[in-house]
Design an enzyme around this catalytic site. Sequence first.
Site, PDB file in Angstrom:
ATOM      1  N   THR A 187      19.561  59.230  33.963  1.00  0.00           N
ATOM      2  CA  THR A 187      20.309  59.889  34.967  1.00  0.00           C
ATOM      3  C   THR A 187      20.463  59.014  36.038  1.00  0.00           C
ATOM      4  O   THR A 187      19.256  57.988  36.347  1.00  0.00           O
ATOM      5  CB  THR A 187      19.732  61.404  35.318  1.00  0.00           C
ATOM      6  N   GLU A 332      22.272  64.712  30.006  1.00  0.00           N
ATOM      7  CA  GLU A 332      21.224  65.489  29.364  1.00  0.00           C
ATOM      8  C   GLU A 332      22.013  66.162  28.053  1.00  0.00           C
ATOM      9  O   GLU A 332      21.209  66.720  27.305  1.00  0.00           O
ATOM     10  CB  GLU A 332      20.546  66.393  30.246  1.00  0.00           C
ATOM     11  N   LYS A 440      24.009  78.016  51.651  1.00  0.00           N
ATOM     12  CA  LYS A 440      23.576  79.440  51.625  1.00  0.00           C
ATOM     13  C   LYS A 440      23.677  79.752  53.144  1.00  0.00           C
ATOM     14  O   LYS A 440      22.995  79.286  54.117  1.00  0.00           O
ATOM     15  CB  LYS A 440      21.945  79.618  51.512  1.00  0.00           C
ATOM     16  N   TRP A 445      26.178  82.487  49.086  1.00  0.00           N
ATOM     17  CA  TRP A 445      26.575  81.409  48.832  1.00  0.00           C
ATOM     18  C   TRP A 445      27.972  80.951  48.971  1.00  0.00           C
ATOM     19  O   TRP A 445      28.933  81.860  48.997  1.00  0.00           O
ATOM     20  CB  TRP A 445      26.568  81.326  47.265  1.00  0.00           C
TER      21      TRP A 445
HETATM   22  N1  LIG Z   1      33.975  68.779  34.818  1.00  0.00           N
HETATM   23  C1  LIG Z   1      33.211  68.758  35.741  1.00  0.00           C
HETATM   24  N2  LIG Z   1      33.252  69.515  37.065  1.00  0.00           N
HETATM   25  C2  LIG Z   1      32.355  69.407  37.791  1.00  0.00           C
HETATM   26  N3  LIG Z   1      31.254  68.936  37.859  1.00  0.00           N
HETATM   27  C3  LIG Z   1      31.009  68.130  36.538  1.00  0.00           C
HETATM   28  C4  LIG Z   1      32.018  68.237  35.708  1.00  0.00           C
HETATM   29  N4  LIG Z   1      31.368  67.335  34.603  1.00  0.00           N
HETATM   30  C5  LIG Z   1      30.231  66.831  35.150  1.00  0.00           C
HETATM   31  N5  LIG Z   1      29.909  67.375  36.376  1.00  0.00           N
HETATM   32  C6  LIG Z   1      28.678  67.387  37.079  1.00  0.00           C
HETATM   33  O1  LIG Z   1      27.828  66.202  36.810  1.00  0.00           O
HETATM   34  C7  LIG Z   1      26.646  66.340  36.206  1.00  0.00           C
HETATM   35  C8  LIG Z   1      26.335  65.330  35.331  1.00  0.00           C
HETATM   36  O2  LIG Z   1      26.401  64.112  35.719  1.00  0.00           O
HETATM   37  P1  LIG Z   1      25.537  63.216  35.236  1.00  0.00           P
HETATM   38  O3  LIG Z   1      24.541  63.224  34.005  1.00  0.00           O
HETATM   39  O4  LIG Z   1      26.470  61.927  34.945  1.00  0.00           O
HETATM   40  O5  LIG Z   1      24.623  62.396  36.180  1.00  0.00           O
HETATM   41  P2  LIG Z   1      24.162  63.199  37.691  1.00  0.00           P
HETATM   42  O6  LIG Z   1      24.028  64.801  37.713  1.00  0.00           O
HETATM   43  O7  LIG Z   1      25.480  62.964  38.598  1.00  0.00           O
HETATM   44  O8  LIG Z   1      23.006  62.377  38.274  1.00  0.00           O
HETATM   45  P3  LIG Z   1      21.405  62.892  38.512  1.00  0.00           P
HETATM   46  O9  LIG Z   1      21.144  63.879  37.361  1.00  0.00           O
HETATM   47  O10 LIG Z   1      20.766  61.653  38.595  1.00  0.00           O
HETATM   48  O11 LIG Z   1      21.628  63.480  39.860  1.00  0.00           O
HETATM   49  C9  LIG Z   1      26.652  67.916  36.259  1.00  0.00           C
HETATM   50  O12 LIG Z   1      25.551  68.476  36.062  1.00  0.00           O
HETATM   51  C10 LIG Z   1      27.639  68.464  36.987  1.00  0.00           C
HETATM   52  O13 LIG Z   1      27.126  68.833  38.023  1.00  0.00           O
HETATM   53 MG   LIG Z   2      22.175  65.463  36.794  1.00  0.00          MG
END
Ligand SMILES: Nc1ncnc2c1ncn2[C@@H]1O[C@H](COP(=O)(O)OP(=O)(O)OP(=O)(O)O)[C@@H](O)[C@H]1O
Ligand SMILES: [Mg+2]
Lengths: 537, 537
Positions: A187, A332, A440, A445
């Site tokens: 990630t 994940e 918050k 929220w």
């Molecule tokens: N269609 C979507 N709309 C809004 N948010 C999204 C969407 N798709 C993915 N996400 C966001 O991206 C996240 C997943 O992204 P990714 O696994 O690429 O890494 P990251 O979460 O950005 O990085 P890290 O986990 O290291 O902080 C999701 O948990 C969500 O928050």
């Molecule tokens: Mg993430």
Amino acid sequence: MNNPMQSHPINLIQILQHAANYHGNVEVVTRRVEDDKISRSNYASIYKRTCKLANALKKLGVQPSKPIGTIAWNTDKHIETWYAIVGQGAICHTINPRLYAEQIKYIINHAKDHIIFIDLTFLDTFTQISEELETVEHVIVMCDQEHMPELSIKQKVHCYETLIGQYNSEFSWTSVEEKTISSLCYTSGTTGNPKGVGYTHRSNMLHAMVATQKDALNIHGEQSILMIVPMFHANSWGLAYAAPMVGAKLVLPGAKLDGVSIYELLSTEQVTYSAAVPTVWNMLLPHLKNNNFTLPDLDEVFVGGSAVPRFMVRTFDIDYDVTIIHAWGMTETSPMGTVCRLLPEMKSLPYEEQLDIRCTQGRPPFGVELKITGEDGEELARDGVAFGNLHIRGPWVVDYYYGQDTPATDQNGWFDTGDIASIDPNGYMKITDRAKDVIKSGGEWISSVDLENAAMAHEAVFLSAVIGVPHPKWEERPLLIVKLVEGQAAIQEEIIEFLSTRVVKWWLPDEVIFVDEIPLTATGKINKLALRNQYIQ
Amino acid sequence: MNNPMQSHPINLIQILQHAANYHGNVEVVTRRVEDDKISRSNYASIYKRTCKLANALKKLGVQPSKPIGTIAWNTDKHIETWYAIVGQGAICHTINPRLYAEQIKYIINHAKDHIIFIDLTFLDTFTQISEELETVEHVIVMCDQEHMPELSIKQKVHCYETLIGQYNSEFSWTSVEEKTISSLCYTSGTTGNPKGVGYTHRSNMLHAMVATQKDALNIHGEQSILMIVPMFHANSWGLAYAAPMVGAKLVLPGAKLDGVSIYELLSTEQVTYSAAVPTVWNMLLPHLKNNNFTLPDLDEVFVGGSAVPRFMVRTFDIDYDVTIIHAWGMTETSPMGTVCRLLPEMKSLPYEEQLDIRCTQGRPPFGVELKITGEDGEELARDGVAFGNLHIRGPWVVDYYYGQDTPATDQNGWFDTGDIASIDPNGYMKITDRAKDVIKSGGEWISSVDLENAAMAHEAVFLSAVIGVPHPKWEERPLLIVKLVEGQAAIQEEIIEFLSTRVVKWWLPDEVIFVDEIPLTATGKINKLALRNQYIQ
Ligand SMILES: Nc1ncnc2c1ncn2[C@@H]1O[C@H](COP(=O)(O)OP(=O)(O)OP(=O)(O)O)[C@@H](O)[C@H]1O
Ligand SMILES: [Mg+2]
Ligand SMILES: Nc1ncnc2c1ncn2[C@@H]1O[C@H](COP(=O)(O)OP(=O)(O)OP(=O)(O)O)[C@@H](O)[C@H]1O
Ligand SMILES: [Mg+2]
């Protein structure tokens, strides 16, 4: 009783073998990293070269379950590399080159990569850290002899084409147990150090099978797929498996993701389908508009990673007759978590109501289970109103982060996504925010995402970000950060006035800050950590 | 290292749960067996009733891996029964009611069914054999109290609706290891005693996932599927899994497969997709023609089990704008072995050349491997000319027949299909004959199927069958058996003359026999064993 059905393990190399045997002539088109020229290959040839590379890797000491890193764009060579590694039971560790050199170093050492495949573009970064890499013995530069640079690093350096040129194009793959790890992706680490997510032959295979469904990613043999989403982002959303599985044509953009380059491929390769984060489409749209270009072949565009802006769905619909499919997922989750497609009966709703639904993150395909929970951990109603922590379960969802002893899931197998969401009675899930970004205020929220979207609707706003800043009375209050459209000016009062017709009064930001650039993460999302560091003292 | 991905077993009940949760309102429409009336249910209700039945079965002593038989048409109750059984790790043994009573008795005793579900239609047959059933304790008649007949048999008799009415609609399913047998289907036994083919949760699930692909069966959420292929024929070709997996509407024809009844469902239920053996479509076509009916909703019809006649593909294309998709499979292959779809570049071929390809049995989807071998066991060329024994391998292909100790496959995992086929360079497989039906004349092979097809092209021929009869000089010679179109007359010379322009001279039958009926097997195919018994002395 004996096994009534054949039950040899499902192994990912079977996908490329099937493609070579039954879709051998189907093209794989690449914009070469070396010189930005277009090169044409096909599944038969990709398979042969994969076999050559597999022979070469065997000679270099590839071992089952030992990771090999790639720092590379989407190209035919990256596909070959990927299959040559996983085909031998080794782990293909795709590294996000947009991370800081420090993070890349951390990741390579943590994974213990012993070989690194690398594109020319990334050699400078790599040279900086090469001294400190503890396990890497070989570096394979993904080009031919002609483009091979001089490198003075401690690892043994190979030229991809020269290397595979020495081996023959047959390889006898040995089957591996299907829960063997095939691939590894960290990630981006916006919170703490990056964590490794390991995919298995089984998880990738089931993911690919379901991804092909029309109701999911809709991958089939008549598609020409421009795979923009990088192979280092959660498996290129499974496309590098799903496309060869059904013999879809693959178009790989190499290092060029700007509007001009993407448009060129869309039009010359009769691309019918593409997939990328919103940022990419944001770069394409002005180019299309300024040149009065059309997209006659393009049919569907898969968008995820961040929320798709409503104007984008509308613009693609109305100006280009292209359907944006919004989706949600995570590193994940392999990443397919939800896909937003209208149910048949929804197609007769008024257009704006359809858009309301199409801007949600959608519904899970078969295999994925979702639920939302409140602060007490109890499941919340699927009424489209209640929102809480989003949990996910399924055969392509993480159980243990790579090499960790404590599970990432709770005792019932649920993984907490870190996202806040609601689910409506039809099962459409809507991300309200990330748990760590939600504001918050006075015990309630405020969704930073909803506020950002409201601000984005103002014509002078190019990009907006909202973070919570500490407040003595309300705990937190929203701060709006805006990058304006070039040449546009807007004053704070005007924007707040504009917002006041769109969100409830107590959500209105107390302040708007105008900036030249909003920092992005390595996966192209707004970097709120950086913003918080900058604007919260 | 810990499992990086969640790896709980894939269990078939998950399909119905997903359908209930995400496609709860999608209709399941049944022509009731009791009174031929149409009844409407949906996946949410089917799931609840499945839970009730599961509770009832638990009370009746259902046990993991113990088979329960069904002698039933395609109905909502049969779907409920199917999932209530497999959901508990027991085996759903679908029995072909078209078999002789003797064979049904053999099959039930061989499988050791302890409960039998049965439709009203089949009670007479069942009563005949009930005395001799060694393991059956309970008989559940699939109707409501109103339609419940008096039965005097030694087994305990239950009324389906009364039984499930006593239980509640929640059930907690326990997960079973995914290689557990979920279902059992006996081959029709045209050679020797029927043999049991056991399907597992895993094999059915992988089969369903691939079946949904557009390039395979093309099952998705916007289809309204008239499932004509019986649930007792190789899992209804996987449709009873694939349809709920993606939330497709299911239309179930009960006991009525005649043209009038089928047309009624096609038109009132806006059916877009159907699947059945050629015989069914043969019954429908005259009805359509005589009434000038059209098929505005129907898009694709999946046809397999026997070769699809060329005129049928053409008629559906030209007169009804419906695409017939030809497919090949066996009880032993779950059954999806090959599917015939044109590659994109073939769609610009002249129509008759397209038909040539569409009348082959097609190409294997991902997961299935095929090869043909000669008499020495060596693999033959894929040149579209060479033909030999067809072998198949894959995760939904039989390994051991039910309860047998010797594998049905060779040391490399290949299953010999008993079919003779060629494979062309594009991978299109063409069945020439069954190994047991091919005619050996003067050291060469004559395809009984090709001869039959050639004869069928004659307008006076309604159905034709060719068998080999012993010959002192040539070893075997073909005998042509013909059922004429009603009111038509044709003489032997005329038919042989007609054939002589279509097949090589030494293939021409020495004799033509005209008959009133050609005997069919329980799966609706020409019963060559019966013909051989009758015409070879
Ligand atoms: N269609 C979507 N709309 C809004 N948010 C999204 C969407 N798709 C993915 N996400 C966001 O991206 C996240 C997943 O992204 P990714 O696994 O690429 O890494 P990251 O979460 O950005 O990085 P890290 O986990 O290291 O902080 C999701 O948990 C969500 O928050
Ligand atoms: Mg993430
Ligand atoms: N599209 C097709 N064209 C020609 N033949 C087909 C086609 N589909 C299936 N078949 C024939 O049907 C056979 C499989 O049928 P099935 O499993 O229903 O039982 P059966 O073979 O008829 O009965 P048994 O095995 O008891 O003799 C194949 O082996 C093949 O011979
Ligand atoms: Mg058979």
